[in-house]
Motif scaffolding. Structure first.
Motif, PDB file in Angstrom:
ATOM      1  N   ASN A 381       0.853  -1.190   0.000  1.00  0.00           N
ATOM      2  CA  ASN A 381       0.000   0.000   0.000  1.00  0.00           C
ATOM      3  C   ASN A 381       0.888   1.240   0.000  1.00  0.00           C
ATOM      4  OD1 ASN A 381      -2.811  -1.136   0.299  1.00  0.00           O
ATOM      5  ND2 ASN A 381      -1.776  -2.143   2.002  1.00  0.00           N
ATOM      6  N   THR A 384       0.566   7.225  -2.799  1.00  0.00           N
ATOM      7  CA  THR A 384       0.202   7.574  -4.168  1.00  0.00           C
ATOM      8  C   THR A 384       0.329   6.337  -5.048  1.00  0.00           C
ATOM      9  OG1 THR A 384       2.498   8.230  -4.583  1.00  0.00           O
ATOM     10  CG2 THR A 384       0.947   9.965  -3.969  1.00  0.00           C
ATOM     11  N   ARG A 385      -0.274   6.417  -6.238  1.00  0.00           N
ATOM     12  CA  ARG A 385      -0.140   5.309  -7.171  1.00  0.00           C
ATOM     13  C   ARG A 385       1.303   5.181  -7.641  1.00  0.00           C
ATOM     14  NH1 ARG A 385      -2.391   5.569 -12.042  1.00  0.00           N
ATOM     15  NH2 ARG A 385      -2.726   7.810 -12.083  1.00  0.00           N
ATOM     16  N   GLY A 409       1.225  -2.826  -6.456  1.00  0.00           N
ATOM     17  CA  GLY A 409       0.730  -1.636  -5.776  1.00  0.00           C
ATOM     18  C   GLY A 409      -0.764  -1.710  -5.526  1.00  0.00           C
ATOM     19  N   GLY A 411      -2.881   0.571  -5.126  1.00  0.00           N
ATOM     20  CA  GLY A 411      -3.694   1.597  -5.776  1.00  0.00           C
ATOM     21  C   GLY A 411      -4.150   1.229  -7.168  1.00  0.00           C
ATOM     22  N   ARG A 412      -3.631   0.150  -7.700  1.00  0.00           N
ATOM     23  CA  ARG A 412      -3.947  -0.261  -9.065  1.00  0.00           C
ATOM     24  C   ARG A 412      -5.439  -0.508  -9.261  1.00  0.00           C
ATOM     25  NH1 ARG A 412      -2.262  -0.388 -14.132  1.00  0.00           N
ATOM     26  NH2 ARG A 412      -4.331   0.470 -14.279  1.00  0.00           N
ATOM     27  N   ARG A 414      -7.998   0.424  -7.435  1.00  0.00           N
ATOM     28  CA  ARG A 414      -8.834   1.611  -7.208  1.00  0.00           C
ATOM     29  C   ARG A 414      -8.824   2.527  -8.424  1.00  0.00           C
ATOM     30  NH1 ARG A 414     -10.530   1.690  -2.054  1.00  0.00           N
ATOM     31  NH2 ARG A 414      -9.376   0.375  -0.579  1.00  0.00           N
ATOM     32  N   GLN A 415      -7.671   2.645  -9.077  1.00  0.00           N
ATOM     33  CA  GLN A 415      -7.611   3.483 -10.269  1.00  0.00           C
ATOM     34  C   GLN A 415      -8.435   2.869 -11.404  1.00  0.00           C
ATOM     35  OE1 GLN A 415      -6.517   6.398 -10.490  1.00  0.00           O
ATOM     36  NE2 GLN A 415      -6.332   6.815 -12.683  1.00  0.00           N
ATOM     37  N   GLU A 692      -2.569  14.331  -9.833  1.00  0.00           N
ATOM     38  CA  GLU A 692      -3.486  13.547 -10.655  1.00  0.00           C
ATOM     39  C   GLU A 692      -4.489  14.433 -11.391  1.00  0.00           C
ATOM     40  OE1 GLU A 692      -3.445  10.264 -10.976  1.00  0.00           O
ATOM     41  OE2 GLU A 692      -2.093   9.618  -9.381  1.00  0.00           O
ATOM     42  N   PRO A 849      -3.801   4.785 -16.193  1.00  0.00           N
ATOM     43  CA  PRO A 849      -3.074   4.372 -14.997  1.00  0.00           C
ATOM     44  C   PRO A 849      -1.678   3.885 -15.294  1.00  0.00           C
ATOM     45  CG  PRO A 849      -4.612   2.674 -15.665  1.00  0.00           C
ATOM     46  CD  PRO A 849      -4.883   3.858 -16.535  1.00  0.00           C
ATOM     47  N   GLY A 851       1.407   1.579 -13.394  1.00  0.00           N
ATOM     48  CA  GLY A 851       1.397   0.512 -12.404  1.00  0.00           C
ATOM     49  C   GLY A 851       1.715  -0.852 -12.952  1.00  0.00           C
TER      50      GLY A 851
END
Length: 852
Positions: A381, A384-385, A409, A411-412, A414-415, A692, A849, A851
């Motif tokens: 976690n 930021t992404r 990651g 955040g992947r 969620r994006q 972003e 995105p 990632g």
């Protein structure tokens, strides 16, 4: 004794050194050493009362003094003794939670590559030495081997003082200072971006005895280190550190160091081919025969051995490859990661192995993901992404992968869900989405995470990116390679609503099977393992005959690279045709975008965050199409492999690409609808604008012209990249049918035309984009990377434009004012090109995105 005294008397009695050497204690020590008896205690006596941890290198924990001791086995002559060799690696079990420091970032579970080390003792000192394996000798002559070895330096990583010794050569050293040092270079990463000068504060750092362990095959020491800003600072602590740390002046994380037993013999290195899709491991052989390359290149791969060496298909492995998914990944993501990484078993079966040769399961409870015995898919976690990545601990002697270490990651997902919300606008009347819409968004996220797990696991199998895979003719539901970066394949239904149900394909790719076949098919002769160069060449030749190609990172850079098929986050066998299609999807989604993209109770300003990936939905496919302009289609040719030789992209294909790319500069496309702008308020407290979001020149309000300028600059950076434009000049000189740089510039200048009588925001967008085109041309004309012809053409076109702006001013006052300003900028450039300072490019937010 007389010899010692005689040596002392031969020196000046006024020498302090001589007086010291002749002191009784020194003489006694020398005599004791000469007699062969040691003044040092035995290891057991010195460590009495400490916690003993037997293992590969046994450890002793002195709880009273907070020290950790190493018991190092030594062997050799009396003058110099050495330990066995070990593989050494370090990692960060706890870290900083950001991808914006230190390259890929400072993540939980980040691990270093393996290094070969050994301990060497000379007198009272023990040195930790990393030998130089980059330069070697294949000769059997000891003298020739020494000539190579002694020509290049080794690295001494640490020094220790012997505290105790045994008769068998085992020595005890206090290793605490080394294990409290910053071997993972955290301080350097924190200092990036003017974050401040950091160093380890030993008063706030300690060895962690509960995480310090010794096992038969590895020994591990973990420390908690606190990094503080030095007395001499470059500036205030940066925002990144402040955002992830309770107190940015005391950043406390953990570093772990591990010594691992060398793998047993039996691993057979496999030769590297530039067309096989693997990372290379190499060294120089200084005794290679004249006329042959000194560079010896092999691939990195895991060891996989057949139980039955005569087996050809459906072969059982002595030790199957087993990967484990971090229990910290939440469900249903965890199961998606298991499923995606498990796809690799399909490739191993295609390479002759039995089902289950590659398997994936959830990490057992209590297991340590940093344990070298576990190939791990770790969930991290971040604030930021950022990128996900696959790393490995590799034996630097042979290229054998000992531990795969995937970092994904958090955040992947969620994006991806945010992108689905922007495309679907599923919150009718502010209510939660209907089951069908929610399920479509969720399934899109899980499908992407399956792909991501497979992709990063592929890196830990030794595989590099194949960015040309998506150009191979295939159906949208077919995977060509998980080692490419996929863009979501979104369609538009008859009702005008984007459809994301089949955004990502399922399963391992046809190229991935080829790559695993090359790297992991095992050969034998008379029951003995061997390498079969002819069979390996045939694997690649058969793939090339089917039209499969491999093109990797350096040839897929977004802006100046030349290959027309190697791109990131693209789809389609024809990049320009796919861009046309993507623009229709973007148009359909933009027509529906509005308050239905967010839930009831969400600040309306949140729409801006969802707008970014939708507004820039075309950006990576634009990169793909632009690379056909001035493009060169080529392979990694090896003499005799029969692959096509380099050829320029056909003129008709380049013209199509240019036409498609210039659509992205259209004021009509870049103008946001008035109904959307009317519901976009300034951001409220607690919802700040970030990297972003689009830049704004209007203060707290949303700036639609800033968004248009950002999007336009993305395209202009592609069209007016000096490398591309130098190729346009060269290729047009070779073949007049190829597009010229002059034609590209003039088509770009004409691309912003709008119908007569157009009013409103679209006119302002045209003005904004026109100005960005002028700025881009000025940057090109001033670029030191231009060829003489490129610079001359760019300046010629600017001269023509200046005359046009002054002789044919616009029809209204605003047009005339803008024309005059742009003419002045061009004139100022020609007044003194050497002093021209290009206007900064409007930086666009990430958009699609990152990632992978």
């Amino acid at each position: 004794m007389p010899n010692v005294l005689q040596g002392c008397m031969s020196r000046s009695l006024t020498s302090l050194f001589a007086l010291f050497l002749c002191a009784p204690g020194v003489i006694a020590s020398a005599a004791t050493a000469a007699s062969g008896s040691s003044p040092l205690p035995t290891v057991s006596k010195a460590t009495a009362g400490m916690k003993h941890m037997p293992g590969l290198i046994s450890l002793d924990w002195d709880a009273h003094n907070g020290k950790v001791y190493f018991e190092i086995p030594m062997d050799g002559n009396a003058a110099r003794t050495r330990s066995p060799q070990y593989i050494y690696t370090h990692s960060t079990p706890w870290s900083v939670g950001t991808s914006h420091l230190g390259g890929y970032g400072l993540d939980r579970g980040q691990i270093s590559e393996g290094a070969i080390v050994r301990f060497e003792r000379t007198g009272p000192k023990v040195l930790l030495v990393e030998p130089n394996l980059d330069f070697r000798s294949s000769s059997s002559s000891a003298a020739e081997q020494a000539a190579v070895k002694e020509s290049f330096p080794v690295s001494v990583l640490a020094g220790f003082k012997v505290a105790a010794e045994n008769a068998d050569g085992t020595v005890l050293v206090d290793a605490t200072p080394y294990f409290l040092s910053d071997v993972h270079h955290i301080a350097e990463a924190l200092a990036q971006g003017h974050q401040g000068i950091y160093h380890v504060d030993l008063n706030r750092s300690t060895i962690l005895p509960g995480e310090t362990k010794a096992f038969p095959d590895n020994s591990v020491v973990e420390a908690e280190l606190t990094f503080v800003e030095g007395a001499s600072e470059l500036g205030p602590t940066g925002n990144i550190v402040s955002e992830v740390t309770p107190n940015p002046r005391a950043v406390t994380i953990r570093e772990r160091q591990m010594f691992v037993r060398l793998p047993p013999p039996g691993y057979v290195p496999r030769r590297f081919s530039p067309n096989a899709g693997y990372f290379d491991f190499s060294y120089r052989d200084y005794d290679a025969p004249l006329g042959e390359r000194m560079a010896q290149q092999f691939i990195t791969r895991h060891r996989l051995i057949k139980k039955d060496p005569h087996c050809v298909t459906d072969c059982q492995a002595v030790t199957p490859l087993h990967y484990y998914v971090d229990r910290g990944a939440p469900e249903p993501i965890r199961q998606a990661l298991v499923e995606g990484a498990s796809w690799w078993d399909q490739a191993f079966q295609a390479a002759g192995w039995a089902p289950g040769t590659f398997k994936v399961s959830v990490l057992p409870k209590g297991a340590d993901p940093m344990d070298v015995r576990y190939n791990i898919i770790q969930w991290v976690n971040r604030f930021t992404r950022g990128w996900s990545y696959g790393a490995s601990v590799v034996d630097p002697r042979t290229g054998e992968i000992l531990k795969g270490n995937v970092t994904l990651g958090g955040g992947r997902g969620r994006q991806d869900y945010l992108i689905a919300e922007a495309l679907l606008a599923p919150y009718k009347n502010g209510k939660p989405p209907a089951d069908e819409a929610h399920d479509a968004a969720l399934q899109m996220v899980l499908a992407r995470l399956r792909q991501l797990a497979a992709h990063e696991t592929g890196h830990t199998l030794g595989l590099a990116h194949n960015f040309a895979a998506s150009s191979y003719p295939h159906a949208p539901e077919q995977t060509v390679s998980v080692m490419d970066y996929p863009a979501p394949h979104v369609t538009v239904g008859a009702d005008g609503i984007p459809d994301v149900k089949h955004a990502y394909p399922v399963g391992i790719g046809i190229w991935d099977k080829v790559a695993i076949d090359y790297g992991y098919r095992e050969f034998d002769k008379d029951g003995q393992r061997c390498e079969d160069a002819a069979a390996l060449r045939k694997i690649l030749h058969d793939a090339q005959s089917r039209g499969l190609i491999f093109i990797t990172d350096a040839d897929a850079r977004p802006e100046g690279s030349a290959h027309p098929d190697a791109h990131l986050w693209d789809n389609g066998t024809d990049a320009a045709t796919e861009l046309d299609r993507v623009l229709t999807v973007r148009e359909a989604a933009m027509k529906r975008f509005g308050v239905d993209a967010i839930r009831e109770g969400t600040p309306l300003a949140r729409l801006e965050d969802l707008l970014v990936p939708l507004y820039l939905f075309h950006r990576y496919q634009t990169v793909a199409a632009a690379k056909e302009i001035g493009g060169l289609d080529y392979r990694y040719n090896v003499r005799g492999d029969g692959q096509m030789l380099p050829k320029m992209v056909a003129p008709a294909e380049q013209e199509h690409a240019l036409k498609s790319v210039l659509k992205t500069l259209s004021p009509a496309m870049l103008t946001l609808p008035e109904p959307l702008l009317k519901v976009l308020p300034p951001r409220p407290p607690g919802l700040h604008r970030t990297m972003e979001d689009f830049p704004s020149r209007t203060g707290v309000t949303f700036d639609p012209l800033g968004a248009a300028e950002s999007a336009a600059d993305l395209t202009l950076a592609l069209l007016f990249n000096p490398e591309r434009d130098n190729r346009l000049v060269q290729y047009h000189a070779e073949d007049a049918a190829e597009p010229s740089l002059q034609s590209v510039i003039e088509a770009t200048l004409d691309s912003t035309a709008i119908p007569a009588g157009t009013t409103g925001l679209e006119v302002e967008v045209k003005h904004a984009v026109d100005h960005q085109i002028v700025e881009a041309l000025l940057r090109l004309a001033a670029n030191p990377g231009d060829s003489a012809e490129t610079a001359a053409i760019a300046r010629y076109e600017l001269t023509k434009l200046e005359k046009q702006l002054t002789s044919q001013p616009g029809s209204d006052v605003e047009d005339q004012a803008l024309d005059a300003m742009e003419a002045e900028e061009i004139h100022a450039f020609f007044e003194n090109p050497a002093k021209y300072v290009p206007a900064p490019v409007v930086q666009a937010p990430p958009g699609m995105p990152i990632g992978d």
